[in-house]
Structures are given as C-alpha cells and as structure tokens.
Write a protein that holds these residues in place. Structure first.
Motif, PDB file in Angstrom:
ATOM      1  N   GLY A 210       0.673  -1.028  -0.098  1.00  0.00           N
ATOM      2  CA  GLY A 210      -0.054   0.115   0.084  1.00  0.00           C
ATOM      3  C   GLY A 210       0.775   1.349   0.000  1.00  0.00           C
ATOM      4  N   LEU A 211       2.156   1.203  -0.207  1.00  0.00           N
ATOM      5  CA  LEU A 211       3.046   2.424  -0.064  1.00  0.00           C
ATOM      6  C   LEU A 211       2.932   2.952  -1.487  1.00  0.00           C
ATOM      7  CD1 LEU A 211       6.196   1.418   1.885  1.00  0.00           C
ATOM      8  CD2 LEU A 211       4.125   2.595   2.744  1.00  0.00           C
ATOM      9  N   PRO A 212       3.221   4.302  -1.558  1.00  0.00           N
ATOM     10  CA  PRO A 212       3.032   5.070  -2.881  1.00  0.00           C
ATOM     11  C   PRO A 212       4.105   4.588  -3.684  1.00  0.00           C
ATOM     12  CG  PRO A 212       3.422   6.396  -1.102  1.00  0.00           C
ATOM     13  CD  PRO A 212       3.099   5.116  -0.391  1.00  0.00           C
ATOM     14  N   PRO A 213       4.496   4.938  -5.028  1.00  0.00           N
ATOM     15  CA  PRO A 213       5.523   4.638  -5.744  1.00  0.00           C
ATOM     16  C   PRO A 213       6.680   5.325  -5.357  1.00  0.00           C
ATOM     17  CG  PRO A 213       3.645   5.086  -7.262  1.00  0.00           C
ATOM     18  CD  PRO A 213       2.962   5.212  -5.876  1.00  0.00           C
ATOM     19  N   LEU A 214       7.747   5.070  -5.135  1.00  0.00           N
ATOM     20  CA  LEU A 214       9.100   5.507  -4.947  1.00  0.00           C
ATOM     21  C   LEU A 214       9.203   5.578  -3.418  1.00  0.00           C
ATOM     22  CD1 LEU A 214       9.418   8.165  -7.578  1.00  0.00           C
ATOM     23  CD2 LEU A 214      10.266   6.046  -7.692  1.00  0.00           C
ATOM     24  N   ALA A 215       8.445   5.366  -2.543  1.00  0.00           N
ATOM     25  CA  ALA A 215       8.511   5.305  -1.223  1.00  0.00           C
ATOM     26  C   ALA A 215       9.136   3.977  -0.487  1.00  0.00           C
ATOM     27  CB  ALA A 215       7.113   5.569  -0.438  1.00  0.00           C
ATOM     28  N   GLY A 216       9.123   2.949  -1.344  1.00  0.00           N
ATOM     29  CA  GLY A 216       9.630   1.747  -0.900  1.00  0.00           C
ATOM     30  C   GLY A 216      11.229   1.803  -0.429  1.00  0.00           C
ATOM     31  N   PRO A 217      11.881   2.384  -1.308  1.00  0.00           N
ATOM     32  CA  PRO A 217      13.272   2.409  -1.038  1.00  0.00           C
ATOM     33  C   PRO A 217      13.536   3.058   0.260  1.00  0.00           C
ATOM     34  CG  PRO A 217      12.983   2.956  -3.293  1.00  0.00           C
ATOM     35  CD  PRO A 217      11.794   2.845  -2.898  1.00  0.00           C
ATOM     36  N   PHE A 218      12.930   4.208   0.641  1.00  0.00           N
ATOM     37  CA  PHE A 218      13.278   4.867   1.899  1.00  0.00           C
ATOM     38  C   PHE A 218      12.903   3.905   3.074  1.00  0.00           C
ATOM     39  CE2 PHE A 218      13.577   8.576  -0.823  1.00  0.00           C
ATOM     40  CZ  PHE A 218      14.591   9.514  -0.058  1.00  0.00           C
ATOM     41  N   ALA A 219      11.837   2.960   2.864  1.00  0.00           N
ATOM     42  CA  ALA A 219      11.400   2.116   3.930  1.00  0.00           C
ATOM     43  C   ALA A 219      12.331   1.089   4.284  1.00  0.00           C
ATOM     44  CB  ALA A 219      10.022   1.582   3.465  1.00  0.00           C
ATOM     45  N   PHE A 220      13.156   0.763   3.132  1.00  0.00           N
ATOM     46  CA  PHE A 220      14.239  -0.242   3.102  1.00  0.00           C
ATOM     47  C   PHE A 220      15.511   0.671   3.942  1.00  0.00           C
ATOM     48  CE2 PHE A 220      11.805  -3.174   0.943  1.00  0.00           C
ATOM     49  CZ  PHE A 220      12.508  -4.324   0.855  1.00  0.00           C
ATOM     50  N   SER A 221      15.438   1.732   3.569  1.00  0.00           N
ATOM     51  CA  SER A 221      16.519   2.353   4.184  1.00  0.00           C
ATOM     52  C   SER A 221      16.559   2.771   5.736  1.00  0.00           C
ATOM     53  CB  SER A 221      16.704   4.081   3.678  1.00  0.00           C
ATOM     54  OG  SER A 221      17.107   4.098   2.282  1.00  0.00           O
ATOM     55  N   ALA A 222      15.232   2.879   6.123  1.00  0.00           N
ATOM     56  CA  ALA A 222      14.965   3.023   7.477  1.00  0.00           C
ATOM     57  C   ALA A 222      15.146   1.540   7.993  1.00  0.00           C
ATOM     58  CB  ALA A 222      13.634   3.149   7.666  1.00  0.00           C
ATOM     59  N   ALA A 223      14.888   0.532   7.493  1.00  0.00           N
ATOM     60  CA  ALA A 223      15.177  -0.793   8.049  1.00  0.00           C
ATOM     61  C   ALA A 223      16.591  -1.067   8.066  1.00  0.00           C
ATOM     62  CB  ALA A 223      14.588  -2.129   7.175  1.00  0.00           C
ATOM     63  N   ALA A 224      17.425  -0.555   7.091  1.00  0.00           N
ATOM     64  CA  ALA A 224      18.742  -0.891   7.103  1.00  0.00           C
ATOM     65  C   ALA A 224      19.553  -0.147   8.299  1.00  0.00           C
ATOM     66  CB  ALA A 224      19.618  -0.468   5.799  1.00  0.00           C
ATOM     67  N   PHE A 225      19.137   1.150   8.473  1.00  0.00           N
ATOM     68  CA  PHE A 225      19.675   2.051   9.632  1.00  0.00           C
ATOM     69  C   PHE A 225      19.324   1.408  10.994  1.00  0.00           C
ATOM     70  CE2 PHE A 225      19.123   6.056   6.825  1.00  0.00           C
ATOM     71  CZ  PHE A 225      20.400   5.724   6.077  1.00  0.00           C
ATOM     72  N   VAL A 226      18.199   0.798  11.075  1.00  0.00           N
ATOM     73  CA  VAL A 226      17.559   0.196  12.411  1.00  0.00           C
ATOM     74  C   VAL A 226      18.734  -1.018  12.608  1.00  0.00           C
ATOM     75  CG1 VAL A 226      16.041  -1.078  13.476  1.00  0.00           C
ATOM     76  CG2 VAL A 226      15.515   1.021  12.341  1.00  0.00           C
ATOM     77  N   LEU A 227      18.951  -1.716  11.544  1.00  0.00           N
ATOM     78  CA  LEU A 227      19.637  -2.742  11.628  1.00  0.00           C
ATOM     79  C   LEU A 227      21.370  -2.473  11.962  1.00  0.00           C
ATOM     80  CD1 LEU A 227      20.167  -5.913  11.385  1.00  0.00           C
ATOM     81  CD2 LEU A 227      20.556  -5.538   8.853  1.00  0.00           C
ATOM     82  N   ALA A 228      21.867  -1.505  11.407  1.00  0.00           N
ATOM     83  CA  ALA A 228      22.977  -1.065  11.747  1.00  0.00           C
ATOM     84  C   ALA A 228      23.149  -0.553  13.116  1.00  0.00           C
ATOM     85  CB  ALA A 228      23.491   0.200  11.022  1.00  0.00           C
ATOM     86  N   ALA A 229      22.087   0.083  13.674  1.00  0.00           N
ATOM     87  CA  ALA A 229      22.271   0.669  15.012  1.00  0.00           C
ATOM     88  C   ALA A 229      22.110  -0.377  16.051  1.00  0.00           C
ATOM     89  CB  ALA A 229      20.933   1.655  15.109  1.00  0.00           C
TER      90      ALA A 229
END
Length: 433
Positions: free
Chosen positions: A178-197
């Motif tokens: 249900g995310l709008p187009p082009l928003a998905g990469p930023f969701a993955f970015s947030a997940a990557a940052f959380v993993l690194a943290a």
C-alpha cells in the motif's frame, strides 16, 4: 614501585590489538549496511521530491539531506565526547531511520513540510557513516591509521554500488503493502539504519574512544585534554583547532576537497544534458557518476597506504594536484563524454586523497578528550561547504557555464595549497601532553 613508561605501553597495545581488529570488522559490516541505507534512498530521492513538492523543489529537498548530515554531526559528536562512540553512532542511525519513515509518510500524504523534515533527519545515516571513519582510528597504531581509516571509507563502495540496483526491487516489493511509488526504497533505508544501530548497540563493546582515553590516562595520569570536557561543543572545537596548525590543515583538506568535488560533480549531469538527447542522458549520467564513485572509494585503501608511507601532507598535496587535473580535464572536455568521464574519475581520486589524509591528520592532531568535538566540527564544515558548492554551482553554471565553474573550483584550492606547504607539527597530542 618504580614506573616503567615503556613496558606498559607494549602490554597495553598488545591487549588492544584484538579489540581494534574486532572493531574494524564490525565497522566494515555496518558501513556496508549503512551505505546501502543511504544510497538506496538517495537514488530515488529527487524523483520522489519532484512528485511531492514539484520539480523546482527537488534539488532543495536533496540538499536538505546534505545539510541534515552536517547539522546532526553537532549533537552526535557531543554525545560521543561525553559517552563514547557507540551511543553517538546509534543515535545517528536512529535519526536516519526516523527520517526514512517520515519521507514515506510524506509520500503517502503528499506533505511537503514532512518531506523536508524527513530528508533533514535522513542525513543522520550519512552522519553515522562519516563518523565511523574516525571510530576506526581511535585505537589504531600510528603507522596504520591511514590504512585503517581508508578501509572503512572503502567499505562504503560496496553499499554505494549495490544499493541503486535494489531500488526498483524495493519499490516493487512495497507497492503491495500500500505504499506509494518511490516510497519503498526509503522504507528499506529505515530498516537498514535500524539494523546497523542494533548491531552497533549490541556489539561495539568495549567502546574504542573510551578505551583510548583510558590508555591515555594510564600513560600520563594527568595530561591536558585526556578527559572529556564538561562542555564539548563547536565552540570548544574551534578553540582547539585554532591553536593546532595540523588540525587546521586536516579540516581544510577535508572541506576544500569536498567543496571542489561537489561543485563539479553536481553540475556534470546538467552538462551532459546540454549535448545529449533525453533518452540518452540518464544512461550516460549513470555511467559517468559510477566511474566517479569508483574513483572516490575504490582506491581508498591504496590512498590510506600512501598516507602512512609518504605522510599526511604529501597525500593532501597529491589529492589537490588530482583535483586541479580533474578541473582542467572536465572543464576543457566540451561535449566529449569520454574525456569528461576521465575528469570525473580524477575528481573522485583527488577527493579520496584529501578526505583520507585530512581525516587521519585531524584525528591524530588533537587529544582524545576533545577529538569527537573536533571531528564533528570538521564534518559540519565539510557538509556546509558541499551544500554551498551545490547551490552556488547551479548559479555559476547558469550564468557562466561549466568551464568557468571548473575554473572557480580549481581556484578554491589555492588557500589549501598555501596551508599545506607550511610546516606543521604532526606529533600525537597525547605524547606531547
């Protein structure tokens, strides 16, 4: 009992060596994760901003991420100065994750203020990646500081090269959520940052900066600047840098190298657009900028080895020479794309030289107690220099053209050359104390 000032040094360093190896492996891994997080978002950031805020505001939204990385270096390094590297890096990645989530919400609600706030906080991921290079040298042997810092810079290459290829996959995967187009990469970015943290929070123990301070305190019970000052901020950093010629040279090398690189690189796609059809521009921009990124990161281990072998100032001057060559080649390339590509590769190599050697010189020029504040000040100056270069570069490009922009970028290196040619003391401050 008599104190032997030599023997404990050997024992402590042998005890620290396993900690440093473990820290390097951990930073290398989290740098790849963080690099993916930053680049996968940036690769679609301008397109998403154009859809939410309009084409005219797309560049401003991208600049917000650069400014955010610079400004967030201030609170992050303040925390590092008081509590160590681990909480500072975790906070930076956490802020980047929050920014990624806010960008996704902005795309869903088409909220321009939320978009700019999200991009500003998204810069936390970049701030963490930049601070990781300093973390690598807290416990490094003096003869290996350049190489170990450069390895962490090099790790960014893996994430930077791989991430754009995942952007389309991330977008398709999240469309079904249900995310709008082009928003998905930023969701993955947030997940990557959380993993690194999370990885750093759990595994970056003992803290390398706190360990370095304990070593300094053991070698010299009451040296000036070993303990973290009560007020660790930009004012303190400026007062320290003002009295340290080597630190001034380190900051100038990092900032000027970044300014020249951003000024020329940011306008290169526009230059390509002047001589190629729209159908070919994106393909050519991708090729040219990929070569440029390779120049920035792929050879950083070699640059680090040269920094340790030839000296910091020699590599800084070599980096400036490459920047000047890049400006000359790119500025006179006209519409010859292969020659322009050579110029961008030289631009990346010059940036690598000033970044690695300048960061190494800065880190070893100030005492452990004030090091995070000074390093944060350096990243603040570097980020603002890059943001200013991007903004002014657009005006120069519009008024005078790409060759004049390259010429002005070359002229900007003159103060750095003058500073680098002045003899400066490079001894470690903990030994001077």
């Amino acid at each position: 009992m008599a104190t032997d000032l030599t023997a404990p040094q050997i024992t402590v360093r042998s005890d620290v060596a396993p900690i440093q190896r473990r820290t390097m492996r951990l930073l290398f891994g989290t740098q790849i994760i963080g690099g993916v997080g930053v680049t996968i978002g940036i690769s679609v950031g301008a397109l998403l901003a154009a859809r939410v805020a309009g084409t005219a505001m797309a560049g401003v939204a991208q600049s917000a991420g650069v400014v955010g990385a610079a400004l967030l270096a201030v609170p992050v390094t303040r925390i590092m100065a008081r509590h160590g590297r681990r909480p500072g890096l975790v906070l930076a990645y956490a802020l980047g994750a929050v920014g990624g989530v806010l960008v996704v919400l902005a795309a869903a609600t088409r909220s321009v203020p939320l978009l700019f706030l999200g991009m500003l906080l998204f810069g936390g991921g970049t701030a963490a990646n930049l601070q990781a290079r300093y973390t690598a040298v807290d416990l490094a042997e003096p003869a290996r500081r350049g190489r170990q810092l450069s390895l962490i810079v090099w790790a960014t290459t893996i994430g930077a090269v791989a991430a754009p290829n995942f952007a389309a996959l991330a977008d398709r995967a999240t469309t079904g959520w249900g995310l709008p187009p082009l928003a998905g990469p930023f969701a993955f970015s947030a997940a990557a940052f959380v993993l690194a943290a999370v990885v750093l929070l759990g595994l970056l123990r003992p803290d390398p900066l706190l360990t370095a301070r304990r070593l300094a305190a053991a070698d010299a019970p009451a040296p000036v600047g070993v303990r973290a000052p009560r007020k660790a901020g930009m004012r303190l950093a400026w007062s320290v840098v003002r009295g340290k010629p080597a630190a001034r040279l380190g900051i100038a090398a990092v900032a000027v190298g970044h300014l020249v690189m951003v000024a020329v690189m940011s306008m290169t796609p526009v230059r390509l657009g002047e001589s190629h059809a729209d159908a070919d521009v994106l393909r050519l921009v991708g090729i040219v900028l990929s070569l440029h990124i390779a120049g920035m990161y792929a050879f950083s281990p070699v640059v680090g080895w040269l920094t340790d072998r030839l000296g910091r100032r020699a590599v800084i001057l070599g980096g400036v020479g490459l920047l000047l060559a890049a400006c000359a080649v790119a500025g006179t390339a006209g519409h010859h794309t292969p020659r322009l590509s050579v110029g961008l590769v030289l631009l990346g190599l010059g940036w690598s030289g000033t970044m690695v050697a300048g960061s190494t010189l800065l880190s070893e020029s100030v005492a452990a107690g004030v090091r995070p504040s000074v390093q944060g000040f350096s990243d603040l100056v570097m980020g603002l220099a890059g943001a200013g270069a991007a903004v002014l570069g657009g005006f120069v490009m519009q008024i005078a053209g790409y060759p004049v922009l390259a010429l002005l970028a070359a002229v900007a290196t003159v103060p750095l050359v003058a500073l680098a040619l002045r003899p400066v003391p490079t001894g470690a401050p903990d030994e001077e104390g």
